[in-house]
Write a protein that holds these residues in place. Structure first.
Motif, PDB file in Angstrom:
ATOM      1  N   PRO A 129       0.845  -1.196   0.000  1.00 44.15           N
ATOM      2  CA  PRO A 129       0.000   0.000   0.000  1.00 44.15           C
ATOM      3  C   PRO A 129       0.886   1.254   0.000  1.00 44.15           C
ATOM      4  O   PRO A 129       1.995   1.246   0.537  1.00 44.15           O
ATOM      5  CB  PRO A 129      -0.781  -0.105   1.308  1.00 44.15           C
ATOM      6  N   ILE A 130       0.384   2.325  -0.580  1.00 41.17           N
ATOM      7  CA  ILE A 130       1.136   3.578  -0.635  1.00 41.17           C
ATOM      8  C   ILE A 130       1.631   3.979   0.752  1.00 41.17           C
ATOM      9  O   ILE A 130       2.768   4.404   0.917  1.00 41.17           O
ATOM     10  CB  ILE A 130       0.262   4.701  -1.243  1.00 41.17           C
ATOM     11  N   SER A 131       0.778   3.821   1.752  1.00 44.78           N
ATOM     12  CA  SER A 131       1.113   4.255   3.116  1.00 44.78           C
ATOM     13  C   SER A 131       2.287   3.495   3.713  1.00 44.78           C
ATOM     14  O   SER A 131       2.877   3.940   4.696  1.00 44.78           O
ATOM     15  CB  SER A 131      -0.109   4.128   4.022  1.00 44.78           C
ATOM     16  N   GLU A 132       2.652   2.352   3.146  1.00 46.68           N
ATOM     17  CA  GLU A 132       3.826   1.619   3.619  1.00 46.68           C
ATOM     18  C   GLU A 132       5.103   2.073   2.916  1.00 46.68           C
ATOM     19  O   GLU A 132       6.191   1.651   3.281  1.00 46.68           O
ATOM     20  CB  GLU A 132       3.632   0.115   3.447  1.00 46.68           C
ATOM     21  N   VAL A 133       4.961   2.928   1.902  1.00 46.42           N
ATOM     22  CA  VAL A 133       6.119   3.407   1.155  1.00 46.42           C
ATOM     23  C   VAL A 133       6.418   4.867   1.499  1.00 46.42           C
ATOM     24  O   VAL A 133       7.572   5.231   1.711  1.00 46.42           O
ATOM     25  CB  VAL A 133       5.904   3.254  -0.370  1.00 46.42           C
ATOM     26  N   ILE A 134       5.377   5.695   1.562  1.00 48.00           N
ATOM     27  CA  ILE A 134       5.566   7.115   1.891  1.00 48.00           C
ATOM     28  C   ILE A 134       4.626   7.499   3.028  1.00 48.00           C
ATOM     29  O   ILE A 134       3.604   6.853   3.258  1.00 48.00           O
ATOM     30  CB  ILE A 134       5.346   8.043   0.674  1.00 48.00           C
ATOM     31  N   ARG A 135       4.974   8.570   3.716  1.00 54.27           N
ATOM     32  CA  ARG A 135       4.123   9.052   4.804  1.00 54.27           C
ATOM     33  C   ARG A 135       3.730  10.504   4.537  1.00 54.27           C
ATOM     34  O   ARG A 135       4.250  11.132   3.630  1.00 54.27           O
ATOM     35  CB  ARG A 135       4.835   8.907   6.140  1.00 54.27           C
ATOM     36  N   ASP A 136       2.847  10.997   5.365  1.00 57.98           N
ATOM     37  CA  ASP A 136       2.408  12.390   5.288  1.00 57.98           C
ATOM     38  C   ASP A 136       1.789  12.739   3.938  1.00 57.98           C
ATOM     39  O   ASP A 136       1.970  13.843   3.429  1.00 57.98           O
ATOM     40  CB  ASP A 136       3.568  13.356   5.598  1.00 57.98           C
ATOM     41  N   THR A 137       1.080  11.791   3.363  1.00 61.23           N
ATOM     42  CA  THR A 137       0.387  12.016   2.091  1.00 61.23           C
ATOM     43  C   THR A 137      -1.055  11.545   2.254  1.00 61.23           C
ATOM     44  O   THR A 137      -1.287  10.416   2.692  1.00 61.23           O
ATOM     45  CB  THR A 137       1.062  11.239   0.945  1.00 61.23           C
TER      46      THR A 137
END
Length: 162
Positions: A129-137
């Protein structure tokens, strides 16, 4: 929360995914939209030639880095037919783009592929999931109805037209 403008841009992403499929490519499409609601750039997958980095989300991130100020990138939204892969999510984060809105999730795609007799765990790149790659988005999706349209495009790619 998904609004009418979001749905309009997501529908454009599905149209771009259809265009990619018609050109013999994988059905993914993405649109970069300014804070004011202007489409800045759009693209679809171009991996059929063998370069699997030719994802539309990656192309949008590179374009944004070259053409927008950090402030413009931060307030822009990326709309896409399918949730970013780890490569595209990282590019999104490194470039400092804002919100992401997707029609279908990576988990949905993995499930659809399994239903079609494929094993997504055999890919060289893990699906995250995107949230496991980048934060604060801020990330919104999937969107029922549109996700089913994306599923049909993948069915056409992997099984053929009925």
């Amino acid at each position: 929360m998904i609004n009418d403008a979001d749905l309009e841009f997501l529908n454009r992403c599905v149209d771009l995914a259809k265009e990619a499929l018609e050109k013999g490519d994988e059905p993914f499409g993405s649109v970069l939209v300014s804070a004011g609601g202007e489409i800045l750039m759009e693209d679809h997958n171009r991996v059929a030639g063998g370069d699997h980095t030719q994802h539309p989300e990656f192309a949008l991130a590179r374009w944004a880095a070259e053409n927008l100020t950090p402030e413009e990138r931060e307030t822009a939204t990326v709309y896409t037919s399918g949730e970013h892969c780890p490569m595209c999510a990282a590019a999104h984060g490194w470039v400092g783009l804002g919100r992401i809105v997707y029609a279908s999730s990576s988990a949905q795609l993995a499930g659809w592929l399994r239903e079609m007799g494929m094993d997504p765990s055999q890919s060289r790149v893990r699906s995250l999931p995107i949230s496991e790659v980048i934060r604060d988005t801020r990330v919104d999706g999937p969107v029922p109805g549109l996700a089913e349209q994306v599923r049909e495009l993948h069915r056409q790619l992997h099984i053929g037209k009925s």
